[in-house]
Design an enzyme around this catalytic site. Structure first.
Site, PDB file in Angstrom:
ATOM      1  N   GLY A  90       7.769   1.829  -6.960  1.00  0.00           N
ATOM      2  CA  GLY A  90       7.739   0.503  -6.333  1.00  0.00           C
ATOM      3  C   GLY A  90       6.402   0.243  -5.682  1.00  0.00           C
ATOM      4  O   GLY A  90       5.559   1.133  -5.563  1.00  0.00           O
ATOM      5  N   ARG A  93       2.215  -0.404  -1.544  1.00  0.00           N
ATOM      6  CA  ARG A  93       1.149  -0.995  -0.742  1.00  0.00           C
ATOM      7  C   ARG A  93       0.782  -2.373  -1.268  1.00  0.00           C
ATOM      8  O   ARG A  93      -0.340  -2.821  -1.087  1.00  0.00           O
ATOM      9  CB  ARG A  93      -0.079  -0.100  -0.758  1.00  0.00           C
ATOM     10  CG  ARG A  93      -0.525   0.302  -2.165  1.00  0.00           C
ATOM     11  CD  ARG A  93      -1.833   1.004  -2.080  1.00  0.00           C
ATOM     12  NE  ARG A  93      -2.172   1.617  -3.352  1.00  0.00           N
ATOM     13  CZ  ARG A  93      -3.354   2.113  -3.610  1.00  0.00           C
ATOM     14  NH1 ARG A  93      -4.303   2.064  -2.695  1.00  0.00           N
ATOM     15  NH2 ARG A  93      -3.613   2.662  -4.765  1.00  0.00           N
ATOM     16  N   LYS A 113      -2.981  -6.201  -2.691  1.00  0.00           N
ATOM     17  CA  LYS A 113      -2.925  -4.743  -2.857  1.00  0.00           C
ATOM     18  C   LYS A 113      -3.641  -4.119  -1.655  1.00  0.00           C
ATOM     19  O   LYS A 113      -4.807  -4.428  -1.405  1.00  0.00           O
ATOM     20  CB  LYS A 113      -3.605  -4.340  -4.159  1.00  0.00           C
ATOM     21  CG  LYS A 113      -3.480  -2.863  -4.494  1.00  0.00           C
ATOM     22  CD  LYS A 113      -3.878  -2.609  -5.933  1.00  0.00           C
ATOM     23  CE  LYS A 113      -3.851  -1.117  -6.259  1.00  0.00           C
ATOM     24  NZ  LYS A 113      -4.279  -0.873  -7.643  1.00  0.00           N
ATOM     25  N   ASP A 125       0.326   5.474   3.513  1.00  0.00           N
ATOM     26  CA  ASP A 125      -0.030   4.485   4.548  1.00  0.00           C
ATOM     27  C   ASP A 125       0.000   3.019   4.106  1.00  0.00           C
ATOM     28  O   ASP A 125      -0.185   2.116   4.922  1.00  0.00           O
ATOM     29  CB  ASP A 125      -1.413   4.821   5.142  1.00  0.00           C
ATOM     30  CG  ASP A 125      -2.512   4.817   4.087  1.00  0.00           C
ATOM     31  OD1 ASP A 125      -2.249   4.376   2.952  1.00  0.00           O
ATOM     32  OD2 ASP A 125      -3.631   5.271   4.403  1.00  0.00           O
ATOM     33  N   GLY A 126       0.204   2.786   2.815  1.00  0.00           N
ATOM     34  CA  GLY A 126       0.283   1.394   2.368  1.00  0.00           C
ATOM     35  C   GLY A 126      -1.057   0.688   2.278  1.00  0.00           C
ATOM     36  O   GLY A 126      -1.114  -0.523   2.071  1.00  0.00           O
ATOM     37  N   ARG A 176      -5.062  -9.956  -6.285  1.00  0.00           N
ATOM     38  CA  ARG A 176      -5.191 -10.018  -7.738  1.00  0.00           C
ATOM     39  C   ARG A 176      -4.208 -11.019  -8.321  1.00  0.00           C
ATOM     40  O   ARG A 176      -3.239 -11.421  -7.672  1.00  0.00           O
ATOM     41  CB  ARG A 176      -5.086  -8.635  -8.359  1.00  0.00           C
ATOM     42  CG  ARG A 176      -3.758  -7.971  -8.196  1.00  0.00           C
ATOM     43  CD  ARG A 176      -3.803  -6.571  -8.808  1.00  0.00           C
ATOM     44  NE  ARG A 176      -2.522  -5.906  -8.682  1.00  0.00           N
ATOM     45  CZ  ARG A 176      -2.300  -4.658  -9.041  1.00  0.00           C
ATOM     46  NH1 ARG A 176      -3.274  -3.926  -9.545  1.00  0.00           N
ATOM     47  NH2 ARG A 176      -1.108  -4.118  -8.902  1.00  0.00           N
ATOM     48  N   ASP A 252       4.388   3.214 -15.034  1.00  0.00           N
ATOM     49  CA  ASP A 252       4.378   2.190 -13.975  1.00  0.00           C
ATOM     50  C   ASP A 252       3.036   1.462 -13.927  1.00  0.00           C
ATOM     51  O   ASP A 252       2.888   0.489 -13.188  1.00  0.00           O
ATOM     52  CB  ASP A 252       4.686   2.817 -12.604  1.00  0.00           C
ATOM     53  CG  ASP A 252       3.824   4.030 -12.306  1.00  0.00           C
ATOM     54  OD1 ASP A 252       3.884   5.004 -13.075  1.00  0.00           O
ATOM     55  OD2 ASP A 252       3.070   4.000 -11.323  1.00  0.00           O
ATOM     56  N   ASN A 253       2.078   1.911 -14.712  1.00  0.00           N
ATOM     57  CA  ASN A 253       0.792   1.218 -14.785  1.00  0.00           C
ATOM     58  C   ASN A 253       0.615   0.518 -16.133  1.00  0.00           C
ATOM     59  O   ASN A 253      -0.504   0.273 -16.568  1.00  0.00           O
ATOM     60  CB  ASN A 253      -0.360   2.199 -14.551  1.00  0.00           C
ATOM     61  CG  ASN A 253      -0.396   2.701 -13.113  1.00  0.00           C
ATOM     62  OD1 ASN A 253       0.139   2.050 -12.214  1.00  0.00           O
ATOM     63  ND2 ASN A 253      -1.007   3.845 -12.883  1.00  0.00           N
TER      64      ASN A 253
HETATM   65  P1  AMP Z   1      -1.011   4.223  -8.394  1.00  0.00           P
HETATM   66  O1  AMP Z   1      -1.382   5.604  -8.806  1.00  0.00           O
HETATM   67  O2  AMP Z   1      -2.042   3.538  -7.525  1.00  0.00           O
HETATM   68  O3  AMP Z   1      -0.606   3.366  -9.546  1.00  0.00           O
HETATM   69  O4  AMP Z   1       0.245   4.354  -7.454  1.00  0.00           O
HETATM   70  C1  AMP Z   1       1.416   5.057  -7.787  1.00  0.00           C
HETATM   71  C2  AMP Z   1       2.483   4.750  -6.770  1.00  0.00           C
HETATM   72  O5  AMP Z   1       2.059   5.183  -5.483  1.00  0.00           O
HETATM   73  C3  AMP Z   1       2.802   3.267  -6.626  1.00  0.00           C
HETATM   74  O6  AMP Z   1       4.171   3.173  -6.343  1.00  0.00           O
HETATM   75  C4  AMP Z   1       1.973   2.863  -5.439  1.00  0.00           C
HETATM   76  O7  AMP Z   1       2.491   1.729  -4.783  1.00  0.00           O
HETATM   77  C5  AMP Z   1       2.051   4.097  -4.571  1.00  0.00           C
HETATM   78  N1  AMP Z   1       0.887   4.235  -3.688  1.00  0.00           N
HETATM   79  C6  AMP Z   1      -0.375   4.574  -4.037  1.00  0.00           C
HETATM   80  N2  AMP Z   1      -1.186   4.626  -2.952  1.00  0.00           N
HETATM   81  C7  AMP Z   1      -0.411   4.294  -1.893  1.00  0.00           C
HETATM   82  C8  AMP Z   1      -0.646   4.169  -0.492  1.00  0.00           C
HETATM   83  N3  AMP Z   1      -1.849   4.377   0.039  1.00  0.00           N
HETATM   84  N4  AMP Z   1       0.404   3.829   0.277  1.00  0.00           N
HETATM   85  C9  AMP Z   1       1.625   3.608  -0.240  1.00  0.00           C
HETATM   86  N5  AMP Z   1       1.915   3.724  -1.528  1.00  0.00           N
HETATM   87  C10 AMP Z   1       0.916   4.055  -2.359  1.00  0.00           C
HETATM   88 MG    MG Z   2       0.201   1.810 -10.062  1.00  0.00          MG
END
Ligand code: AMP
Ligand code: MG
Length: 492
Positions: A90, A93, A113, A125-126, A176, A252-253
């Site tokens: 989900g 952030r 984002k 930390d979001g 975005r 998820d990407n």
């Molecule tokens: P990503 O690798 O950026 O596609 O992120 C994979 C998952 O980790 C997604 O669910 C993101 O929302 C979550 N995520 C990545 N970085 C953070 C962050 N700093 N705080 C909260 N969730 C994160």
């Molecule tokens: Mg992602």
């Protein structure tokens, strides 16, 4: 061009039942300042560029004070990360504010984002750091200008709030835009979480909003799967042709619209290295450059698996349908890729036999680590005695290149086109400027000192990647030696 208040926002995704999203509290974003603004993206939603200077703009796009019609929600999804299924991810952030409906009938979903924690943050930390928002901002606009389907970037807003990664950095929010941010993993969540009715609801939502033409078909869900497969084949062919490595092709990407989404540790090729791994955390090279078509297929198989209950009431029959659609991916990818590579070689028409010519060239380039972008840009001028020596010198065994060149010339002669026309076509598909890692790094280093001029210069440069921009010649040079030291990882 409109004022902020005249933008018509609705959030159709927020109207879906509660199971689809979270509505997090706005998180503080102290003393925000504007880092970047993209007039081209603003024009897509009809927003007047001067509006970006208003406090209301900053308040709305840091998630503090929503504009009328905005309904901030974080989307739920799951996903296969490095091959391992994670039942709930989900937007940890991110916040979808809603869609802007343009008078022309387009809809752009705006998403923050780095806007703070949500129910899906899993202890993180979001936040997003300035570095990673700049990387995404520049890459998405560069990809768009290269003709690759992608999410777009409207603005970056920064704050001096510290964010702790390998070192202390500062926070930023990227705004975005895409017609939709729904991912393969959105379907996986409902399929594997045991919510068949929700799975259907999501499919109906996506078809109604993004593939309305499929609703009329006999088997709309199957047609949806087929369409995503075809779009993904086209997307990956374009990545391979421009030399783009995504770095984290988790399900998820992967966008259900066939867009490039979630730029993290991506990289554009410098030297042509088929096994190029841009993500330092990817120790086994699962997402290496040359693995991307295979991984895309694997990810599509995950999507197909998730959609199975919708494909046919009889599971075995559904599996047969899914297999048949997936079996077409390799052919679709190969024909798109061959056509794109043929165009890079200046062929007016690409035939099956051209594959040999393309692959022999790539083999030679790999053997000599030839710079991918510079080589194709220069190739169109192989006739020119001022250019040929440099082209040849890029190869360890120039004689092998000469032999290839002889066959290439023979193939071109068969088309009987004027050299000037061929060269013009080649310059229109072989970019002069790509976002090399070190270029992004220089813009980031300056931005971290609050100097955003290099970021803006790069943005302008990459808006016109096929144009000669004589004052920017240095940006088309080979990367400096220090470029090899830059490490990009998932940390963002
Ligand atoms: P990503 O690798 O950026 O596609 O992120 C994979 C998952 O980790 C997604 O669910 C993101 O929302 C979550 N995520 C990545 N970085 C953070 C962050 N700093 N705080 C909260 N969730 C994160
Ligand atoms: Mg992602």
């Amino acid at each position: 061009m409109h004022k902020l208040e005249d933008l018509k926002f609705i959030n159709s995704y927020a109207r879906l039942p509660e199971a689809f999203h979270d509505r997090p509290m706005p998180a503080p974003f102290p003393q925000p300042y504007r880092v970047a603004f993209n007039e081209k993206a603003a024009a897509l939603i009809g927003l007047h560029p001067e509006e970006a200077s208003r406090a209301e703009f900053v308040n709305a796009f840091t998630g503090q004070v929503p504009l009328t019609g905005m309904e901030p929600v974080s989307m739920i999804y799951a996903g296969h990360q490095f091959g391992v299924y994670v039942p709930q991810l989900g937007d940890g952030r991110a916040l979808v504010l809603g869609e802007v409906q343009t008078p022309e009938g387009a809809r752009w979903e705006l998403q923050l984002k780095g806007s703070g924690p949500t129910r899906f943050s899993r202890g993180a930390d979001g936040r997003a750091v300035l570095r990673s928002t700049i990387r995404e901002y520049l890459a998405s606009e560069a990809m768009h200008a290269l003709g690759v389907p992608t999410t777009r970037a409207l603005t970056i807003l920064g704050s001096d709030m510290p964010v702790y990664r390998e070192r202390v950095e500062t926070a930023a929010i990227l705004v975005r835009m895409a017609p939709s941010h729904v991912r393969f993993g959105s379907f996986e969540y409902f399929a594997h979480g045991g919510y068949p009715a929700r799975l259907k609801e999501l499919a109906d939502y996506v078809i109604a909003h993004h593939y309305p033409e499929l609703a009329e078909r006999d088997q709309p869900y199957f047609a949806f799967l087929e369409t995503v497969i075809r779009r993904t084949a086209d997307l990956i062919a374009r990545w391979q042709a421009v030399g783009f490595a995504h770095g984290v092709m988790n399900t998820d990407n992967m966008s259900i619209l066939g867009l490039t989404i979630d730029y993290g540790p991506y990289g554009f090729l410098d030297a042509y290295q088929p096994g190029f791994i841009c993500n330092h955390s990817d120790h086994r090279g699962r997402y290496a450059f040359d693995q991307q078509p295979r991984i895309a297929w694997w990810n599509l198989a995950c999507l197909a698996q998730a959609l199975l209950p919708l494909l046919h009431e009889d599971e075995a029959a559904g599996v047969e349908l899914a297999k048949a659609a997936l079996d077409r991916f390799n052919g679709q990818f190969a024909s798109r890729w061959t056509a794109l590579m043929g165009a890079k070689l200046g062929l007016a028409e690409t035939r099956r036999e051209d594959l040999d010519l393309i692959e022999r060239l790539l083999g030679l380039m790999a053997g000599s680590a030839v710079d991918y972008t510079r080589f194709f840009r220069a190739l169109g001028r192989f006739h020119d005695p001022d250019w040929l020596p440099d082209l040849r010198a890029a190869f360890r065994e120039p004689e092998a290149f000469d032999a290839w060149l002889t066959d290439y010339q023979a193939r071109l002669a068969g088309e009987g086109r004027e050299d000037t026309a061929r060269l013009a076509d080649m310059l229109a598909v072989n970019p002069k400027y790509v976002l090399r890692n070190y270029l992004a790094q220089m813009a980031i280093a300056k931005a971290e000192q609050k100097d955003f001029s290099e970021l803006e210069r790069l943005q302008r440069l990459l808006e016109r990647p096929f144009d000669e921009q004589p004052e920017m010649e240095a940006y088309a040079a080979l990367p400096p030696d220090w470029a090899e030291e830059i490490a990009v990882s998932c940390s963002s």
